[in-house]
Every structure is written in C-alpha cells, then in structure tokens.
Design a protein around this motif. Structure first.
Motif, mmCIF file in Angstrom:
data_model
loop_
_atom_site.group_PDB
_atom_site.id
_atom_site.type_symbol
_atom_site.label_atom_id
_atom_site.label_comp_id
_atom_site.label_asym_id
_atom_site.label_seq_id
_atom_site.Cartn_x
_atom_site.Cartn_y
_atom_site.Cartn_z
ATOM 1 N N LEU A 1 0.852 -1.190 0.000
ATOM 2 C CA LEU A 1 0.000 0.000 0.000
ATOM 3 C C LEU A 1 0.887 1.239 0.000
ATOM 4 O O LEU A 1 1.484 1.578 1.030
ATOM 5 N N ILE A 2 0.991 1.911 -1.146
ATOM 6 C CA ILE A 2 1.856 3.085 -1.265
ATOM 7 C C ILE A 2 0.993 4.327 -1.416
ATOM 8 O O ILE A 2 0.217 4.446 -2.362
ATOM 9 N N GLY A 3 1.120 5.248 -0.477
ATOM 10 C CA GLY A 3 0.329 6.470 -0.509
ATOM 11 C C GLY A 3 1.202 7.695 -0.614
ATOM 12 O O GLY A 3 2.284 7.773 -0.016
ATOM 13 N N THR A 4 0.742 8.683 -1.381
ATOM 14 C CA THR A 4 1.466 9.933 -1.594
ATOM 15 C C THR A 4 1.011 10.980 -0.581
ATOM 16 O O THR A 4 -0.180 11.110 -0.304
ATOM 17 N N ALA A 5 1.964 11.723 -0.052
ATOM 18 C CA ALA A 5 1.640 12.847 0.826
ATOM 19 C C ALA A 5 2.737 13.893 0.699
ATOM 20 O O ALA A 5 3.921 13.556 0.628
ATOM 21 N N SER A 6 2.347 15.146 0.669
ATOM 22 C CA SER A 6 3.266 16.246 0.407
ATOM 23 C C SER A 6 4.012 16.686 1.662
ATOM 24 O O SER A 6 3.423 16.840 2.733
ATOM 25 N N THR A 7 5.317 16.931 1.499
ATOM 26 C CA THR A 7 6.099 17.495 2.591
ATOM 27 C C THR A 7 5.908 19.001 2.705
ATOM 28 O O THR A 7 6.289 19.603 3.713
ATOM 29 N N THR A 8 5.325 19.622 1.683
ATOM 30 C CA THR A 8 5.088 21.064 1.698
ATOM 31 C C THR A 8 3.826 21.417 2.462
ATOM 32 O O THR A 8 3.744 22.476 3.075
ATOM 33 N N PHE A 9 2.836 20.509 2.440
ATOM 34 C CA PHE A 9 1.540 20.832 3.032
ATOM 35 C C PHE A 9 1.079 19.785 4.042
ATOM 36 O O PHE A 9 -0.102 19.451 4.102
ATOM 37 N N ASN A 10 2.016 19.250 4.816
ATOM 38 C CA ASN A 10 1.683 18.347 5.907
ATOM 39 C C ASN A 10 2.550 18.668 7.107
ATOM 40 O O ASN A 10 3.519 19.432 7.016
ATOM 41 N N ASP A 11 2.203 18.075 8.242
ATOM 42 C CA ASP A 11 2.991 18.184 9.460
ATOM 43 C C ASP A 11 3.688 16.846 9.689
ATOM 44 O O ASP A 11 3.050 15.787 9.573
ATOM 45 N N PRO A 12 4.986 16.823 10.000
ATOM 46 C CA PRO A 12 5.694 15.546 10.095
ATOM 47 C C PRO A 12 5.182 14.620 11.184
ATOM 48 O O PRO A 12 5.141 13.399 10.988
ATOM 49 N N PHE A 13 4.780 15.152 12.343
ATOM 50 C CA PHE A 13 4.297 14.265 13.407
ATOM 51 C C PHE A 13 2.983 13.608 12.989
ATOM 52 O O PHE A 13 2.802 12.395 13.149
ATOM 53 N N ASP A 14 2.077 14.404 12.434
ATOM 54 C CA ASP A 14 0.785 13.855 12.014
ATOM 55 C C ASP A 14 0.973 12.820 10.915
ATOM 56 O O ASP A 14 0.357 11.756 10.936
ATOM 57 N N LEU A 15 1.846 13.115 9.938
ATOM 58 C CA LEU A 15 2.053 12.166 8.841
ATOM 59 C C LEU A 15 2.706 10.883 9.347
ATOM 60 O O LEU A 15 2.296 9.778 8.964
ATOM 61 N N ALA A 16 3.699 11.018 10.222
ATOM 62 C CA ALA A 16 4.358 9.832 10.775
ATOM 63 C C ALA A 16 3.360 8.962 11.525
ATOM 64 O O ALA A 16 3.358 7.729 11.402
ATOM 65 N N ASP A 17 2.494 9.584 12.289
ATOM 66 C CA ASP A 17 1.459 8.885 13.053
ATOM 67 C C ASP A 17 0.482 8.170 12.119
ATOM 68 O O ASP A 17 0.159 6.984 12.291
ATOM 69 N N ARG A 18 0.017 8.868 11.098
ATOM 70 C CA ARG A 18 -0.993 8.336 10.182
ATOM 71 C C ARG A 18 -0.450 7.144 9.386
ATOM 72 O O ARG A 18 -1.102 6.104 9.278
ATOM 73 N N PHE A 19 0.751 7.287 8.812
ATOM 74 C CA PHE A 19 1.286 6.214 7.979
ATOM 75 C C PHE A 19 1.733 5.014 8.809
ATOM 76 O O PHE A 19 1.555 3.865 8.382
ATOM 77 N N LEU A 20 2.324 5.245 9.981
ATOM 78 C CA LEU A 20 2.726 4.099 10.800
ATOM 79 C C LEU A 20 1.497 3.373 11.333
ATOM 80 O O LEU A 20 1.498 2.137 11.431
#
Length: 424
Positions: A92-111
């Motif tokens: 399952l490969i999902g795209t998410a932007s580093t310009t318009f996201n927060d690293p903690f939230d993205l790390a939490d969501r993908f893990l």
C-alpha cells in the motif's frame, strides 16, 4: 546461493485509468473514482496477479476539470485503509506532500496504517509544485524549489526519527529550519518496523533526496539509455551517502495498452484517443515542457531552440518530467503528434502492443540495468489491469523474472535490499 532477482511491479491507480478518456469505459459507473468498492476490485485484481503494491498519487487541490475527466478526490490513506482490509499481501503506497503536511501527524498516520495492515505500507514523498494548492493552505504562492526540497529533506529526517522512536521509545529532539519536534510517537512499530520511503521527484534535488533516503524511486525516463543513466545516478548518490546502492529500487512509470495482437492494442488506443477532449494531451504535455504546443505544427518536431532554451527559474512543473521529454524530443526529432504518442501526453513511457511485446519491454529494461521494476499505469481500469494480469504476468513468470506466489509477509522484505530495521 542468493535468490534470483525478480522485477518489482506496482500498479499506479490514477483515478480510473491513465488515459484521459478512461472514464468512458462501459465497465465503469460515473462515480467509480470515489467508490471504495472500485478500489477494492482493482486491488484484488492486482493481488491475484501477485503484484507488489497498489500506488496512489495525490495532490491536495482540484487540478482537473471534472467535466473533462474524473480527478483524485479521496484522501490516499483512507482509500488504502479500505484496500488493506480487502487484501492480504498487496503493498500500500500512498502519496503525501512534505510542503503541506505536518511531520508528526504524517508519521502517526502512515505508521498506524502500517501496523493495521501487517507491515505493507510505503510513503511516497513529494514536494507539490501545483500553484493552486498554496491557496488551499492560506499561502499566497508555492515556495521555490530549493526551499521545498530543504523542507522535504528535514521533513523526511523528522518522520524517520519519529518512526524509529516507536521502536526505541527514545524521545526525538529536533530543532531545525522548518520544524521543532520533541516527543515520541504513541504508535507501536509495525511488523516491518515502519513504512518504506518512495520518492517521485526527478530533479537534481529529488535525485539527491532519493539516493540519501528512499527505498524506491518513481522515475519518468522515456528511453533505455536515459533510464540506465538515471539508474546509475541515483545508485551513485546512495553509494556516496554510505548506503548499499541495491537498497534503492528504481521503478519507472510505464503506461500499457494491451491487446491480443499489436493491431488490437493500437485499435484500443485509437478508440481512447477518439473519445478524449480535444487538445487535452497536448495541453498537459505543453505545460510539462513550458511550451505552448497548440501554436506548433503537429506534423513537425518542436523547434530545437524552444527545447534548448534555459528553464525559467520560476518554472512550476516537474524538472524530471521536463528533462525526460526534452531528451526524447531532441534525440528522436519526433513530430509533436509522435511525441504525444511516445510520451503518452503525460511524460511517462507508453507501450501499445501485444502481451509478448509488453513483457519483452519489461525484460529489456530490467536486464539492461535501467529498472529494478516498474510502476504499472494501465490505460483504463479495471480492464487494462485485468488484461495485464491475465496475459502479461504469465509471460514474465515464464521468463523467470516475476514471482509465482507471495513468499514474504511485509513490503520491506519484498523489496529486495530493504532489510527489516533492527530493534533498539
């Protein structure tokens, strides 16, 4: 004795197909692109073919005219959660932007998704260049390319550190140019430790980021020689960064139109073309090049002076896509019409042919050192993927370069050279 090297095959699900008129296919309903059952069906076809992963692109803005073609609407990790529950092995490969996201939230969501899927997740890192996106986030403009990639590099470092904290339970203490993060992810590690990193930028900055951090690279080369050069470049960056070059998998995008014979495939492609909005592909390719193709003679090559002109520093598009198309145009001297056919109107290589021809193309690039695998981009779903699974996959297996069944339990194990992280 080492295991025989096998091609990696992901399927890139671009709405309802790569071709802009794919939404007109009789086996689709008008809202397929926002129907979770549609994604489940596509994923199950891919898993039946033992493909490695389902890949979802994303852009946090409305970029296409819905009157012309469906556009990405559902948030990728939400769709991948549905797909995870309907499959057992498919990555399952999902795209998410580093310009318009927060690293903690993205790390939490993908893990979190990686945990509930049993270790099948990868994050496709992008920086977002579409100008209209900025306004959705209260910004007047997109940051310049250098700033986007500095932020992306720091973003990846923070996310990786947070994922590692899930295993070690050691707090992250990061104070950088863009982020100040102090804490530990509450999520436990997944069976593969944490998600893989995929990188999709082809600019010099993107290649540097890929060689330094990525497990896989989504490339856009159009010729075998260019593919081999890109392959070497990224592997060299990885080596210079102290990494095993084989740990970075190069996966070009490849658009496929499959027919029982070449003539049948061409007829299928021409049928798609006849149903597309006038000028759609030319407009997209022109935007990719920064050249108005509508003003040029379609039966003549793009003037060399336009192709060789210095790139405007404010050019908003993908430099990787532009470089690939410019190289092909200069080397081949294709007419505008021929270039549209070869580049698919979108900058990825297009192969229209019989199952044997398509399988031979995969084998040629794989054995020539231009690819470790491919991001498959069928012309239309679900039929284009079904044809590939039923008629091309058996030929790849017969050639001895693709699996007969899933042997590994996580996506990291399946991507050769991407070992499981060592617990701290």
């Amino acid at each position: 004795m080492p295991a025989q090297r096998e091609v990696i095959l992901n399927v890139n699900v671009l709405d309802v197909g790569f071709h802009p008129s794919a939404w007109r296919a009789p086996d689709l309903h008008p809202t397929s692109f926002i129907d979770p059952n549609y994604y489940t069906e596509v994923a199950q076809i891919a898993e039946r073919g033992t493909l490695d992963a389902l890949f979802l692109a994303d852009g946090p803005a409305l970029r296409e005219d819905p009157a012309v073609k469906p556009t990405r609407a559902l948030e990728p990790t939400t769709v991948l959660g549905v797909v995870a529950s309907a499959t057992e092995h498919l990555g399952l490969i999902g795209t998410a932007s580093t310009t318009f996201n927060d690293p903690f939230d993205l790390a939490d969501r993908f893990l979190s998704l990686d945990v509930v899927s049993g270790g099948r997740v990868a994050w496709n890192v992008v920086t977002t260049f579409h100008a209209g996106t900025a306004h959705n986030f209260g910004r007047s403009r997109i940051p310049d390319r250098e700033s986007r990639y500095r932020r992306a590099t720091e973003f990846v470092d923070v996310v990786t550190a947070l994922w590692e904290s899930a295993t070690t339970r050691d707090p992250v203490h990061h104070d950088g140019e863009f982020f100040h993060v102090h804490g530990v992810l509450p999520v436990p590690p997944s069976p593969q430790g944490h998600p893989l990193l995929v990188q999709a930028g082809g600019s010099p900055q993107g290649r540097t980021l890929a060689g330094r951090s990525a497990d896989a690279v989504f490339s856009a080369e159009l010729t075998l020689d260019a593919g081999r050069q890109h392959y070497r470049d990224v592997k060299d960056v990885a080596r210079a960064a102290g990494r095993d070059p084989q740990a970075v998998k190069i996966l070009p995008g490849l658009v496929t139109v499959v027919g029982c014979t070449e003539a049948e495939a061409i007829a299928r492609y021409e049928d798609w073309e006849s149903k597309a909005a006038d000028g759609f592909s030319a407009e997209r390719l022109g935007g990719m090049l920064g050249i108005d193709l509508s003003s040029l003679d379609p039966d003549r090559p793009i003037p060399e002076e336009l192709l060789r002109a210095p790139v405007d520093p404010t050019f908003p598009g993908s430099l990787g896509f532009r470089e690939a198309v410019v190289r092909l145009a200069l080397e081949s001297r294709y007419s505008v019409s021929e270039l549209l056919r070869k580049a698919g109107g979108f900058g990825h290589r297009l192969v229209v042919g019989s199952p044997e021809q398509i399988a031979d193309t995969f084998e040629e690039w794989f054995l020539a050192g231009a690819a470790d695998g491919f991001n498959l981009m069928p012309d239309g779903f679900p039929s284009g993927l079904t044809d590939f699974v039923d008629h091309v996959v058996p030929l790849l297996r017969k050639k001895g370069i693709f699996r007969n069944e899933y042997a590994e339990s996580t996506l990291r194990e399946r991507f050769e050279g991407a070992p499981l992280p060592v617990s701290g």
